[in-house]
Write a protein that holds these residues in place. Structure first.
Motif, PDB file in Angstrom:
ATOM      1  N   GLU A 180      42.586  48.472  37.148  1.00  0.00           N
ATOM      2  CA  GLU A 180      43.554  47.962  38.116  1.00  0.00           C
ATOM      3  C   GLU A 180      43.046  46.772  38.924  1.00  0.00           C
ATOM      4  O   GLU A 180      43.829  45.938  39.347  1.00  0.00           O
ATOM      5  N   VAL A 181      41.731  46.721  39.178  1.00  0.00           N
ATOM      6  CA  VAL A 181      41.181  45.676  40.050  1.00  0.00           C
ATOM      7  C   VAL A 181      40.064  44.928  39.327  1.00  0.00           C
ATOM      8  O   VAL A 181      39.168  45.538  38.755  1.00  0.00           O
ATOM      9  N   TYR A 231      37.053  42.153  40.077  1.00  0.00           N
ATOM     10  CA  TYR A 231      36.261  41.572  41.155  1.00  0.00           C
ATOM     11  C   TYR A 231      35.516  40.358  40.622  1.00  0.00           C
ATOM     12  O   TYR A 231      34.972  40.395  39.522  1.00  0.00           O
ATOM     13  N   PRO A 256      44.008  43.212  34.706  1.00  0.00           N
ATOM     14  CA  PRO A 256      44.024  43.926  35.979  1.00  0.00           C
ATOM     15  C   PRO A 256      45.250  43.534  36.805  1.00  0.00           C
ATOM     16  O   PRO A 256      45.692  42.389  36.779  1.00  0.00           O
ATOM     17  N   ALA A 257      45.765  44.495  37.533  1.00  0.00           N
ATOM     18  CA  ALA A 257      46.935  44.247  38.368  1.00  0.00           C
ATOM     19  C   ALA A 257      46.563  43.464  39.619  1.00  0.00           C
ATOM     20  O   ALA A 257      47.402  42.815  40.222  1.00  0.00           O
ATOM     21  N   TYR A 258      45.303  43.517  40.015  1.00  0.00           N
ATOM     22  CA  TYR A 258      44.891  42.937  41.284  1.00  0.00           C
ATOM     23  C   TYR A 258      43.535  42.275  41.131  1.00  0.00           C
ATOM     24  O   TYR A 258      42.619  42.868  40.567  1.00  0.00           O
ATOM     25  N   LYS A 259      43.387  41.047  41.615  1.00  0.00           N
ATOM     26  CA  LYS A 259      42.098  40.350  41.588  1.00  0.00           C
ATOM     27  C   LYS A 259      41.602  40.212  43.019  1.00  0.00           C
ATOM     28  O   LYS A 259      42.369  39.929  43.927  1.00  0.00           O
ATOM     29  N   GLN A 260      40.304  40.418  43.198  1.00  0.00           N
ATOM     30  CA  GLN A 260      39.748  40.433  44.552  1.00  0.00           C
ATOM     31  C   GLN A 260      38.349  39.834  44.576  1.00  0.00           C
ATOM     32  O   GLN A 260      37.563  40.040  43.659  1.00  0.00           O
TER      33      GLN A 260
END
Length: 120
Positions: free
Chosen positions: A72-73, A75, A22-26
């Motif tokens: 992309e994300v 969680y 994933p490009a983004y971790k949240q």
């Protein structure tokens, strides 16, 4: 020549793994509240499908782990649950990117009403 082929194959595998990350971790934002008989956790995880979501309780630790459908994300969130929660029972629903998890209180933690008698 064999070493070159092996090295190229290793580089291709590394590229495949990196391209799938994933490009983004949240940490998903959550709301936590108690009702009379349960603990409710609501987590915003937009784009996550049921197949890409893992909800797990081990040793009173709740883990939410999921990836959006487009990849992309990612969680991830972990919580320590109170011991007064019955971790064997619970239900989870995913609707419009919101995970709602309802965990029952253990029987011994549920409020008990004590009858009061008037003595004459």
């Amino acid at each position: 020549m064999l070493n070159q082929n092996t090295e190229m194959a290793t580089q291709n595998k590394q590229t495949d793994v990196i391209s799938k990350m994933p490009a983004y971790k949240q940490n998903p934002p959550v709301d936590i509240y108690e009702t009379g008989d349960s603990l409710v956790i609501m987590a915003d995880m937009p784009g996550v499908k049921e197949a890409d979501l893992k909800v797990e309780i081990v040793s009173n630790q709740l883990t939410l782990d999921g990836v959006s459908a487009d990849g992309e994300v990612a969680y991830f969130r972990k919580f320590q649950l109170p011991e007064r929660i019955d971790t064997a029972s619970g239900e989870a629903h995913l609707k419009d990117g919101v995970l709602t998890l309802r965990l029952s209180r253990a029987e011994e933690a549920k409020p008990k009403r004590i009858a009061v008698k008037t003595l004459h």
